[in-house]
Design a protein around this motif. Structure first.
Motif, PDB file in Angstrom:
ATOM      1  N   LEU A 119      13.717   9.177  14.780  1.00 21.43           N
ATOM      2  CA  LEU A 119      12.493   8.878  14.090  1.00 21.43           C
ATOM      3  C   LEU A 119      12.203   7.159  14.569  1.00 21.43           C
ATOM      4  N   SER A 120      10.909   6.859  15.201  1.00 19.47           N
ATOM      5  CA  SER A 120      10.764   5.431  15.306  1.00 19.47           C
ATOM      6  C   SER A 120      10.698   4.701  14.204  1.00 19.47           C
ATOM      7  N   GLY A 121      10.657   3.459  14.215  1.00 19.73           N
ATOM      8  CA  GLY A 121      10.804   2.561  13.049  1.00 19.73           C
ATOM      9  C   GLY A 121       9.595   2.569  11.949  1.00 19.73           C
ATOM     10  N   GLY A 122       8.522   2.841  12.620  1.00 16.23           N
ATOM     11  CA  GLY A 122       7.226   2.957  11.764  1.00 16.23           C
ATOM     12  C   GLY A 122       7.370   4.446  11.107  1.00 16.23           C
ATOM     13  N   MET A 123       7.904   5.619  11.583  1.00 10.57           N
ATOM     14  CA  MET A 123       8.066   6.727  11.130  1.00 10.57           C
ATOM     15  C   MET A 123       9.139   6.580  10.045  1.00 10.57           C
ATOM     16  N   GLN A 124      10.156   5.733  10.309  1.00 13.93           N
ATOM     17  CA  GLN A 124      11.403   5.808   9.121  1.00 13.93           C
ATOM     18  C   GLN A 124      10.795   5.081   7.972  1.00 13.93           C
ATOM     19  N   GLN A 125      10.072   4.098   8.268  1.00 10.19           N
ATOM     20  CA  GLN A 125       9.158   3.286   7.159  1.00 10.19           C
ATOM     21  C   GLN A 125       8.436   4.226   6.450  1.00 10.19           C
ATOM     22  N   ARG A 126       7.730   5.121   7.033  1.00  9.56           N
ATOM     23  CA  ARG A 126       6.851   6.238   6.333  1.00  9.56           C
ATOM     24  C   ARG A 126       7.686   7.065   5.410  1.00  9.56           C
ATOM     25  N   VAL A 127       8.995   7.240   5.862  1.00 10.28           N
ATOM     26  CA  VAL A 127       9.895   8.215   5.186  1.00 10.28           C
ATOM     27  C   VAL A 127      10.329   7.625   4.060  1.00 10.28           C
ATOM     28  N   ALA A 128      10.494   6.297   3.932  1.00 14.90           N
ATOM     29  CA  ALA A 128      10.945   5.364   2.890  1.00 14.90           C
ATOM     30  C   ALA A 128       9.761   5.161   1.811  1.00 14.90           C
ATOM     31  N   ILE A 129       8.542   5.458   2.256  1.00 10.48           N
ATOM     32  CA  ILE A 129       7.328   5.023   1.454  1.00 10.48           C
ATOM     33  C   ILE A 129       7.119   6.351   0.834  1.00 10.48           C
ATOM     34  N   ALA A 130       7.481   7.697   1.601  1.00 11.15           N
ATOM     35  CA  ALA A 130       7.213   8.919   0.891  1.00 11.15           C
ATOM     36  C   ALA A 130       8.364   9.000  -0.217  1.00 11.15           C
ATOM     37  N   ARG A 131       9.534   8.570  -0.016  1.00  9.89           N
ATOM     38  CA  ARG A 131      10.609   8.640  -0.942  1.00  9.89           C
ATOM     39  C   ARG A 131      10.204   7.838  -2.132  1.00  9.89           C
ATOM     40  N   ALA A 132       9.803   6.685  -2.072  1.00  8.92           N
ATOM     41  CA  ALA A 132       9.246   5.987  -3.352  1.00  8.92           C
ATOM     42  C   ALA A 132       8.259   6.701  -3.917  1.00  8.92           C
ATOM     43  N   LEU A 133       7.238   7.017  -3.277  1.00  5.46           N
ATOM     44  CA  LEU A 133       6.083   7.684  -3.870  1.00  5.46           C
ATOM     45  C   LEU A 133       6.369   9.003  -4.585  1.00  5.46           C
ATOM     46  N   ALA A 134       7.310   9.907  -4.088  1.00  9.20           N
ATOM     47  CA  ALA A 134       7.816  11.032  -4.624  1.00  9.20           C
ATOM     48  C   ALA A 134       8.321  10.942  -5.972  1.00  9.20           C
ATOM     49  N   LEU A 135       9.104   9.709  -5.976  1.00 11.35           N
ATOM     50  CA  LEU A 135       9.819   9.425  -7.413  1.00 11.35           C
ATOM     51  C   LEU A 135       8.916   9.387  -8.727  1.00 11.35           C
ATOM     52  N   ASP A 136       7.573   8.858  -8.303  1.00 11.60           N
ATOM     53  CA  ASP A 136       6.524   8.830  -9.215  1.00 11.60           C
ATOM     54  C   ASP A 136       6.830   7.985 -10.479  1.00 11.60           C
TER      55      ASP A 136
END
Ligand code: ATP
Ligand code: MG
Length: 269
Positions: free
Chosen positions: A138-155
């Protein structure tokens, strides 16, 4: 009582040639459900402050309180997006999120439910096709989006985000800002957010309050309330005189800091 109270926090690092202060006398509060952005020049201690809020290290002086209790370590009440994404390289995008959900104590959920949740959040950040990919693919921006998805999924009730959109292009960035606001404002109550950014327009669009820091060592220079009612329409607010005045004020605070850093005259605001 504020959700987060940062009281006269001092933090020094061992720089190799002695102890050096990264933060000195930092104090401000974040109300329950408040969205607060922290901006300031590189090296002024924003990531250090977020690390303290996350409980990764204790302050050298002062204290941080959450709901009146001193922060002594990490907690499931706080999800963090680090500046450097911090994905496990041996896990897929989906695997990284499922692992975080399990760590949060969602072991009781069926594995299929955890996978579905991970995929749902990957879809929300525009990475529906990347669930099985590993960070190296994944590109840097895509990896960053995965990290954002992870944080948001934790709710979690509190979100600590360190330049979460820094590596993301302007179009995706605008979409993610709106997604963040939607998720911030859904459910039983608004989440409490501390959001580090260098982008003044992003800070104004997202925040209830902007904390401007100065460097050498990091201090709070000014706390600026953002007066625009929500929901905000980007095109609507940027054309107002209030927006221009607010933006100019923050820009001048930055120049003032920069002028001092290079030994120039202080800008009179
Ligand atoms: N682990 C560390 N050991 C020693 N010094 C550190 C460490 N981490 C940060 N520093 C120093 O503390 C200061 C603040 O660093 P920090 O990373 O918090 O800044 P920042 O505001 O997040 O900068 P940027 O906008 O570039 O991310 C800097 O002078 C940095 O060199
Ligand atoms: Mg940083």
């Amino acid at each position: 009582m504020a959700k987060i109270d940062i009281n006269d926090v001092y933090l020094e690092y061992d720089s190799g040639s002695g102890r050096q202060a990264a933060l000195d006398g930092v104090s401000f509060s974040v109300g329950e459900g408040e969205f607060v952005s922290v901006i300031g020049s590189s090296g002024c201690g924003k990531s250090t402050l977020l690390g303290l809020l996350a409980g990764l290290m204790p302050p050298s002086g002062g204290e941080i309180l959450i709901d009146g209790d001193r922060v002594t370590g990490t907690g499931k009440d706080r999800s963090v997006v680090f500046q450097h994404y911090s994905l496990f390289p041996w896990m897929s995008a989906r695997g990284n999120i499922v692992f975080a959900l399990k760590q949060q104590g969602r072991n009781g959920c069926k594995p299929s439910a955890l996978r579905e949740k991970a995929d749902r959040y990957l879809g929300l950040v525009g990475l529906a096709d990347a669930a099985r990919k590993f960070p190296r693919e994944l590109s840097g921006g895509m990896q960053q989006r995965v990290a954002i998805a992870r944080a948001l999924a934790l709710d979690s009730p509190m979100l600590l985000m360190d330049e979460p959109f820094g590596a993301i292009d302007a179009k995706n960035r605008a979409g993610l800002q709106e997604l963040l606001l939607d998720l911030w404002d859904c459910g039983d109550g608004r989440k409490t957010v501390v959001f580090v950014t260098h982008d003044i327009d992003e800070a104004i669009f997202l925040s209830d309050k902007i904390v401007v820091m100065s460097s050498g060592p990091g201090r709070v220079k000014e706390e600026i309330p953002v007066p625009f009612p929500r929901p905000r329409e980007r095109e609507g607010i940027v054309r107002t005189a209030a927006y221009a005045a607010l933006r100019n004020r923050i820009v001048l605070l930055f120049y003032d800091d920069l002028a001092k850093a290079i030994g120039g005259e202080e800008v009179v605001i």
